[in-house]
Design an enzyme around this catalytic site. Structure first.
Site, PDB file in Angstrom:
ATOM      1  N   ARG A   1      -2.249  21.387 -15.225  1.00 43.97           N
ATOM      2  CA  ARG A   1      -1.306  20.300 -15.502  1.00 43.97           C
ATOM      3  C   ARG A   1      -1.680  19.586 -16.800  1.00 43.97           C
ATOM      4  O   ARG A   1      -0.829  18.977 -17.452  1.00 43.97           O
ATOM      5  CB  ARG A   1      -1.261  19.301 -14.344  1.00 43.97           C
ATOM      6  CG  ARG A   1      -0.224  18.200 -14.579  1.00 43.97           C
ATOM      7  CD  ARG A   1       0.054  17.334 -13.373  1.00 43.97           C
ATOM      8  NE  ARG A   1       1.001  16.285 -13.714  1.00 43.97           N
ATOM      9  CZ  ARG A   1       1.558  15.464 -12.842  1.00 43.97           C
ATOM     10  NH1 ARG A   1       1.257  15.550 -11.557  1.00 43.97           N
ATOM     11  NH2 ARG A   1       2.409  14.535 -13.240  1.00 43.97           N
TER      12      ARG A   1
ATOM     13  N   LYS B   1       3.154  10.594 -11.939  1.00 39.90           N
ATOM     14  CA  LYS B   1       2.212   9.774 -12.713  1.00 39.90           C
ATOM     15  C   LYS B   1       2.821   8.391 -12.937  1.00 39.90           C
ATOM     16  O   LYS B   1       3.933   8.282 -13.455  1.00 39.90           O
ATOM     17  CB  LYS B   1       1.918  10.425 -14.065  1.00 39.90           C
ATOM     18  CG  LYS B   1       0.878  11.516 -14.032  1.00 39.90           C
ATOM     19  CD  LYS B   1       0.535  11.915 -15.454  1.00 39.90           C
ATOM     20  CE  LYS B   1      -0.514  12.990 -15.505  1.00 39.90           C
ATOM     21  NZ  LYS B   1      -0.855  13.344 -16.900  1.00 39.90           N
TER      22      LYS B   1
ATOM     23  N   LYS C   1       8.199  21.664 -15.753  1.00 35.26           N
ATOM     24  CA  LYS C   1       7.253  20.650 -15.274  1.00 35.26           C
ATOM     25  C   LYS C   1       7.059  20.754 -13.767  1.00 35.26           C
ATOM     26  O   LYS C   1       5.937  20.631 -13.270  1.00 35.26           O
ATOM     27  CB  LYS C   1       7.724  19.249 -15.649  1.00 35.26           C
ATOM     28  CG  LYS C   1       6.711  18.182 -15.201  1.00 35.26           C
ATOM     29  CD  LYS C   1       6.833  16.875 -15.921  1.00 35.26           C
ATOM     30  CE  LYS C   1       5.653  15.965 -15.574  1.00 35.26           C
ATOM     31  NZ  LYS C   1       5.735  14.654 -16.245  1.00 35.26           N
TER      32      LYS C   1
ATOM     33  N   GLU D   1       9.541  15.829 -26.152  1.00 33.14           N
ATOM     34  CA  GLU D   1       9.034  16.319 -24.874  1.00 33.14           C
ATOM     35  C   GLU D   1       9.770  17.594 -24.436  1.00 33.14           C
ATOM     36  O   GLU D   1       9.197  18.442 -23.754  1.00 33.14           O
ATOM     37  CB  GLU D   1       9.173  15.232 -23.805  1.00 33.14           C
ATOM     38  CG  GLU D   1       8.322  13.995 -24.057  1.00 33.14           C
ATOM     39  CD  GLU D   1       6.847  14.174 -23.718  1.00 33.14           C
ATOM     40  OE1 GLU D   1       6.457  15.283 -23.295  1.00 33.14           O
ATOM     41  OE2 GLU D   1       6.087  13.203 -23.868  1.00 33.14           O
TER      42      GLU D   1
ATOM     43  N   HIS E   1      -0.572  14.954 -26.916  1.00 34.96           N
ATOM     44  CA  HIS E   1      -0.774  13.589 -26.456  1.00 34.96           C
ATOM     45  C   HIS E   1      -2.128  13.000 -26.851  1.00 34.96           C
ATOM     46  O   HIS E   1      -2.244  11.790 -27.007  1.00 34.96           O
ATOM     47  CB  HIS E   1      -0.597  13.512 -24.939  1.00 34.96           C
ATOM     48  CG  HIS E   1       0.829  13.629 -24.493  1.00 34.96           C
ATOM     49  ND1 HIS E   1       1.596  14.748 -24.768  1.00 34.96           N
ATOM     50  CD2 HIS E   1       1.624  12.784 -23.806  1.00 34.96           C
ATOM     51  CE1 HIS E   1       2.802  14.571 -24.252  1.00 34.96           C
ATOM     52  NE2 HIS E   1       2.846  13.398 -23.673  1.00 34.96           N
TER      53      HIS E   1
ATOM     54  N   ARG F   1       0.814  -1.229   0.000  1.00 33.28           N
ATOM     55  CA  ARG F   1       0.000   0.000   0.000  1.00 33.28           C
ATOM     56  C   ARG F   1       0.845   1.275   0.000  1.00 33.28           C
ATOM     57  O   ARG F   1       0.380   2.333   0.423  1.00 33.28           O
ATOM     58  CB  ARG F   1      -0.984   0.003   1.175  1.00 33.28           C
ATOM     59  CG  ARG F   1      -2.010  -1.110   1.064  1.00 33.28           C
ATOM     60  CD  ARG F   1      -2.992  -1.101   2.206  1.00 33.28           C
ATOM     61  NE  ARG F   1      -3.958  -2.186   2.047  1.00 33.28           N
ATOM     62  CZ  ARG F   1      -4.831  -2.545   2.972  1.00 33.28           C
ATOM     63  NH1 ARG F   1      -4.858  -1.893   4.131  1.00 33.28           N
ATOM     64  NH2 ARG F   1      -5.665  -3.536   2.758  1.00 33.28           N
TER      65      ARG F   1
ATOM     66  N   ASN G   1      -0.114  17.659 -21.586  1.00 37.00           N
ATOM     67  CA  ASN G   1      -0.566  16.690 -22.575  1.00 37.00           C
ATOM     68  C   ASN G   1      -0.620  17.264 -23.990  1.00 37.00           C
ATOM     69  O   ASN G   1      -1.218  16.648 -24.882  1.00 37.00           O
ATOM     70  CB  ASN G   1      -1.957  16.152 -22.198  1.00 37.00           C
ATOM     71  CG  ASN G   1      -1.909  15.265 -20.970  1.00 37.00           C
ATOM     72  OD1 ASN G   1      -1.194  14.272 -20.935  1.00 37.00           O
ATOM     73  ND2 ASN G   1      -2.657  15.638 -19.946  1.00 37.00           N
TER      74      ASN G   1
ATOM     75  N   HIS H   1       6.668   6.453 -28.422  1.00 32.81           N
ATOM     76  CA  HIS H   1       5.850   7.486 -27.778  1.00 32.81           C
ATOM     77  C   HIS H   1       6.248   8.905 -28.193  1.00 32.81           C
ATOM     78  O   HIS H   1       5.389   9.718 -28.555  1.00 32.81           O
ATOM     79  CB  HIS H   1       5.942   7.342 -26.255  1.00 32.81           C
ATOM     80  CG  HIS H   1       5.224   8.413 -25.509  1.00 32.81           C
ATOM     81  ND1 HIS H   1       3.852   8.557 -25.546  1.00 32.81           N
ATOM     82  CD2 HIS H   1       5.691   9.418 -24.714  1.00 32.81           C
ATOM     83  CE1 HIS H   1       3.498   9.598 -24.802  1.00 32.81           C
ATOM     84  NE2 HIS H   1       4.585  10.137 -24.287  1.00 32.81           N
TER      85      HIS H   1
ATOM     86  N   HIS I   1      -1.466   9.676 -28.471  1.00 31.54           N
ATOM     87  CA  HIS I   1      -1.915   8.436 -27.845  1.00 31.54           C
ATOM     88  C   HIS I   1      -2.858   7.661 -28.761  1.00 31.54           C
ATOM     89  O   HIS I   1      -2.827   6.421 -28.803  1.00 31.54           O
ATOM     90  CB  HIS I   1      -2.622   8.734 -26.531  1.00 31.54           C
ATOM     91  CG  HIS I   1      -1.684   9.042 -25.396  1.00 31.54           C
ATOM     92  ND1 HIS I   1      -2.118   9.483 -24.164  1.00 31.54           N
ATOM     93  CD2 HIS I   1      -0.338   8.981 -25.310  1.00 31.54           C
ATOM     94  CE1 HIS I   1      -1.072   9.668 -23.368  1.00 31.54           C
ATOM     95  NE2 HIS I   1       0.010   9.382 -24.048  1.00 31.54           N
TER      96      HIS I   1
ATOM     97  N   GLU J   1      -3.662  16.914 -11.683  1.00 28.44           N
ATOM     98  CA  GLU J   1      -4.157  17.201 -13.037  1.00 28.44           C
ATOM     99  C   GLU J   1      -5.644  17.539 -13.063  1.00 28.44           C
ATOM    100  O   GLU J   1      -6.418  16.992 -13.824  1.00 28.44           O
ATOM    101  CB  GLU J   1      -3.880  16.017 -13.976  1.00 28.44           C
ATOM    102  CG  GLU J   1      -3.932  16.419 -15.450  1.00 28.44           C
ATOM    103  CD  GLU J   1      -3.538  15.308 -16.401  1.00 28.44           C
ATOM    104  OE1 GLU J   1      -3.671  15.535 -17.608  1.00 28.44           O
ATOM    105  OE2 GLU J   1      -3.098  14.238 -15.952  1.00 28.44           O
TER     106      GLU J   1
END
Length: 377
Positions: free
Chosen positions: A250, A153, A236, A195, A257, A131, A254, A276, A261, A246
């Site tokens: 934030r 993330k 960032k 990026e 993206h 956990r 993307n 990517h 994606h 996000e």
């Protein structure tokens, strides 16, 4: 930007991510992996469970294991297959099983040694192990150093889309060794550069202009490389500190993206056809062309973006993907599974110019479909 950047560029850099009791540093410099043992000891770990891939293991694992040994820290490693295909629940289970067998406890560390895939996978494993176990990110690709290792993330892919299963789990430290980038294939370095360019395009036109003149030094390993990485991390870090989960700006990270994606999903995450960063490069060029088509920015802005990405060898059109893509309807369907979709409404990151990105919610699907049909010709 350029003059100030080059004054700092010869020295190592530390960027702080200000998140209260979850704050941490990003250490950027040459030989940073040699600090792994001392860093783990400073964090109070007795054991370290390393997650890496076969390629990175050959290049860097012995050096990291030796550093941990010198620091008196027990370490074990689990190695996964390179590439996006390892980001799945099955591999996650294998990694967690290894870490449990190694008796990694809450006071210990999971070390993500590799690129974005390893960072996402190891970070998610750390988030769910007992956990929540602390994670040290040691990114070895440009893409991971400037993007995926920072911000917490983590996650794996689903058959429904990319990164749809995961958690926010901030690292305790990021060690970005720029020497590790010398071992990257040229294609991977180029993909990571997408990026870097993103940070200029979304909110810092001066940085983008600097990159237009300095990208040769970034690719050539000159002092510009450390500064480009540090500038990206500073950008960032500032956004993550404002919007960790996000729920606001934030989402600007993307940029490119949503299109990218969808393209990755369409080719089945086949890295031989599209990695990517290449998807992000195409996606950013498409985002600016879509913005121009909607009258939000000028066609000269879109042309400027394409020109720079092409200058460093990145693709700027879906037509450049080997084997092509399925079609406009299929891409739109992939976009409907994007994480930013709310109430079925499509969300895009669009731009009013270079350095002027914004979150556009509830974009008309008919306009998206028409644009995709024109793009695919």
């Amino acid at each position: 930007m350029a003059e100030a950047a080059l004054k700092r560029a010869d020295a190592d850099e530390t960027v702080h991510v200000a998140l209260g009791d979850r704050a941490y540093d990003i250490r950027i410099g040459r030989g940073a992996l040699d600090e792994t043992g001392a860093s783990a000891r400073a964090l109070g770990a007795r054991k370290v469970g390393i997650v890496t891939d076969a390629n990175v293991a050959r290049a860097h694992l012995p050096r990291v294991m030796e550093s941990l040994k010198r620091a008196g820290i027990d370490a074990s490693a689990v190695t996964v297959a390179p590439g996006e295909a390892s980001k799945n629940l099955g591999t996650l289970g294998e990694v967690v099983d290894h870490l449990l067998a190694a008796r990694i406890e809450r006071g210990d560390l999971v070390l993500a040694l590799g690129g974005g895939v390893v960072g996402d996978l190891a970070g998610f494993a750390a988030a769910v192990l007992r956990r929540g176990v602390r994670c040290l990110q040691a990114p070895t690709s440009l893409l991971a150093q400037v993007d995926s290792s920072v911000g917490g993330k983590t996650g794996v892919n689903s058959r429904h889309g990319k990164n749809l299963i995961g958690a926010f789990h901030q690292p305790s430290l990021v060690l970005a060794d720029v020497d590790a980038l010398d071992t990257l294939p040229e294609r991977e370095f180029r993909a990571g550069y997408a990026e870097v360019a993103k940070y200029g395009l979304l909110g810092d036109e001066a940085f983008f202009a600097w990159l237009e003149g300095a990208h040769g030094g970034v690719f050539g390993g000159g002092p510009e490389r450390i500064e480009a990485i540090a500038a990206s991390c500073r950008a960032k870090a500032a956004i993550v500190a404002r919007d960790e989960l996000e729920r606001g700006d934030r989402a600007l990270l993307n940029l490119g993206h949503t299109f990218g994606h969808a393209l990755e999903a369409d080719v089945g995450y086949d890295g031989s056809r599209l990695v990517h960063g290449e998807g992000v490069a195409i996606g950013m060029a498409m985002a600016f062309r879509f913005s121009a088509a909607l009258g939000l920015c000028g066609t000269d802005d879109a042309a400027r973006v394409e020109r720079h990405l092409a200058a460093v060898g990145l693709p700027t059109s879906a037509k450049a993907i080997p084997g092509g893509v399925s079609g406009a309807d299929a891409l739109l369907e992939h976009m409907r599974q994007d994480k930013k979709v709310e109430g079925g409404a499509l969300t895009f990151i669009l731009a009013r110019g270079v350095g002027q990105a914004f979150v556009a919610r509830d974009v008309d699907p008919a306009k998206v479909l028409g644009f995709l049909e024109r793009e695919l010709g």
